[in-house]
Design a protein around this motif. Sequence first.
Motif, short mmCIF file in Angstrom:
data_model
loop_
_atom_site.label_atom_id
_atom_site.label_comp_id
_atom_site.label_asym_id
_atom_site.label_seq_id
_atom_site.Cartn_x
_atom_site.Cartn_y
_atom_site.Cartn_z
N ASN A 158 10.71 121.24 64.90
CA ASN A 158 11.80 121.73 64.05
C ASN A 158 12.29 123.06 64.63
O ASN A 158 11.53 124.02 64.69
CB ASN A 158 11.27 121.94 62.63
CG ASN A 158 12.37 121.90 61.59
OD1 ASN A 158 13.50 122.23 61.89
ND2 ASN A 158 12.03 121.53 60.38
N PRO A 159 13.55 123.16 65.06
CA PRO A 159 14.01 124.36 65.75
C PRO A 159 14.30 125.52 64.80
O PRO A 159 14.85 125.34 63.71
CB PRO A 159 15.29 123.90 66.44
CG PRO A 159 15.82 122.82 65.55
CD PRO A 159 14.61 122.13 64.98
N VAL A 160 13.95 126.72 65.23
CA VAL A 160 14.21 127.94 64.46
C VAL A 160 14.75 129.00 65.42
O VAL A 160 14.21 129.18 66.52
CB VAL A 160 12.93 128.45 63.78
CG1 VAL A 160 13.21 129.74 63.00
CG2 VAL A 160 12.34 127.38 62.84
N ARG A 161 15.81 129.69 65.01
CA ARG A 161 16.32 130.82 65.81
C ARG A 161 15.45 132.03 65.47
O ARG A 161 15.72 132.78 64.53
CB ARG A 161 17.78 131.09 65.50
CG ARG A 161 18.66 129.97 66.01
CD ARG A 161 20.14 130.25 66.10
NE ARG A 161 20.65 131.50 65.59
CZ ARG A 161 21.84 132.00 65.92
NH1 ARG A 161 22.60 131.36 66.79
NH2 ARG A 161 22.28 133.10 65.40
N LEU A 162 14.39 132.20 66.23
CA LEU A 162 13.35 133.17 65.89
C LEU A 162 13.89 134.59 65.79
O LEU A 162 13.46 135.37 64.93
CB LEU A 162 12.22 133.10 66.93
CG LEU A 162 11.54 131.73 67.09
CD1 LEU A 162 10.48 131.81 68.19
CD2 LEU A 162 10.91 131.29 65.78
N ALA A 163 14.83 134.95 66.65
CA ALA A 163 15.36 136.32 66.64
C ALA A 163 16.05 136.66 65.32
O ALA A 163 16.16 137.84 64.96
CB ALA A 163 16.33 136.52 67.80
N ASP A 164 16.52 135.62 64.59
CA ASP A 164 17.18 135.87 63.31
C ASP A 164 16.24 136.43 62.26
O ASP A 164 16.71 136.94 61.22
CB ASP A 164 17.79 134.57 62.77
CG ASP A 164 19.00 134.10 63.56
OD1 ASP A 164 19.49 134.88 64.41
OD2 ASP A 164 19.45 132.96 63.33
N PHE A 165 14.94 136.34 62.49
CA PHE A 165 13.98 136.71 61.45
C PHE A 165 13.14 137.94 61.81
O PHE A 165 12.15 138.23 61.16
CB PHE A 165 13.09 135.50 61.13
CG PHE A 165 13.91 134.34 60.65
CD1 PHE A 165 14.42 134.33 59.37
CD2 PHE A 165 14.23 133.30 61.51
CE1 PHE A 165 15.23 133.29 58.94
CE2 PHE A 165 15.03 132.25 61.08
CZ PHE A 165 15.52 132.24 59.79
N VAL A 166 13.58 138.66 62.84
CA VAL A 166 12.96 139.94 63.15
C VAL A 166 13.60 141.00 62.26
O VAL A 166 14.80 141.26 62.38
CB VAL A 166 13.14 140.29 64.63
CG1 VAL A 166 12.55 141.67 64.93
CG2 VAL A 166 12.50 139.22 65.52
N PRO A 167 12.85 141.60 61.34
CA PRO A 167 13.46 142.54 60.38
C PRO A 167 14.07 143.75 61.06
O PRO A 167 13.55 144.24 62.07
CB PRO A 167 12.27 142.96 59.50
CG PRO A 167 11.26 141.87 59.67
CD PRO A 167 11.42 141.39 61.09
N PRO A 168 15.18 144.24 60.55
CA PRO A 168 15.79 145.45 61.12
C PRO A 168 14.94 146.68 60.86
O PRO A 168 14.13 146.72 59.93
CB PRO A 168 17.13 145.53 60.38
CG PRO A 168 16.91 144.82 59.08
CD PRO A 168 15.94 143.72 59.39
N SER A 169 15.14 147.66 61.69
CA SER A 169 14.41 148.92 61.52
C SER A 169 14.70 149.52 60.14
O SER A 169 15.84 149.53 59.69
CB SER A 169 14.84 149.90 62.62
OG SER A 169 14.22 151.16 62.45
N GLY A 170 13.64 149.99 59.50
CA GLY A 170 13.78 150.62 58.19
C GLY A 170 13.81 149.66 57.03
O GLY A 170 13.91 150.10 55.87
#
Length: 361
Positions: A158-170
């Motif tokens: 099942n494909p996931v765009r992993l970079a979409d789920f890296v939380p932003p700083s802060g």
Amino acid sequence: MRGPLLWVGTNPGGGGTETHMITLLRALAGQGVECHALVHPQGKIAAALAASPVQLHPGIFHNSADPRGIAALDRALRQLRPQLLVGSFSKEYWPLALLSRLHRIPLLLFRHMDLRLRPSTRWLLSHWPLRLVAISRYLQQRLRAQGIPAARVEYLPNPVRLADFVPPSGAREARRAELGIGDEVFLLGYVGAWHRGKGIFTLADAIDAAHEQDSRIHGLWIGGGAHEAEFRQYLAGKPWQHLLGWTDAVTPWYGAMDALALPSVEPDTFGRVLVEAQAAGLPVLGAEIGGIPEAFAPGKSGLLLPPGEVGAWREAILALAQDLAMRTRLAEEGPVFVQRFAAQRVAEEFLRSVEAPRSIA
């Protein structure tokens, strides 16, 4: 892949099947494939793909015999002459099968739901010259158990765009401030539908029991659904249980959590939110049921627990809350494990599969 690909998915919603279609189409387009999609013009898929390289064509199948849907698909096939026709929704299986044969275009069908097959669907998937792909090993075995010949059921992660789920700083500080909690709180999150089959009442009881022993333990609930009113009442008056409801911006909230749980008591085909959470650097707790154990590395990136057993979940929550070294170890392993679900990697595997010679009985 030399020619264009046409993917048909006219459901208007935004669930797991739609997310799979959106994610894999974006990744295939990123690989240089000419991608087209026949979609509901006002649906979530169309909205998500509007700014992508995927070329959209309007069409709606209200049911498998919808004449307007069939006409729209026939027009698209005559115009595009795709190298491959792809479908994801069972109501579209039969029109896809018939028109793919009429136009002599290879057909690939994805299966997402662990539902009992209708006799006509079972016959189609068992005998028609098509490729059938399950999105988890669990579902692959379930389809075989329902009588689909084993050799006909393929598997693709099942494909996931992993970079979409890296939380932003802060994100941790900002979101926790919204909740009125400090960094010392151990925040266990849940993301998904609020209904009994997802084990939400089991998890709520486990969080309450753990909170009694360690007041730093809180729960964060993102979602909604069939049992929302009942669930909100169940947690009323418990300030350590934070209920947000649905939000499209989940990633910053992953940044606020210390761990994520998927406590289902009925089988899930897969556990996509566990992959997202691991991509965000979180340890996870998952129920030993359905395809959930495939979504993480039990003992390495998370803990596998018996479904419905409040005591076992309470002890696991306490262990995570009180053992920073264990949390850190599990959190470090997660982003490594979930690389197998990276959308571009899955797209490459998909292309290798469809380009490889294959005889379909």
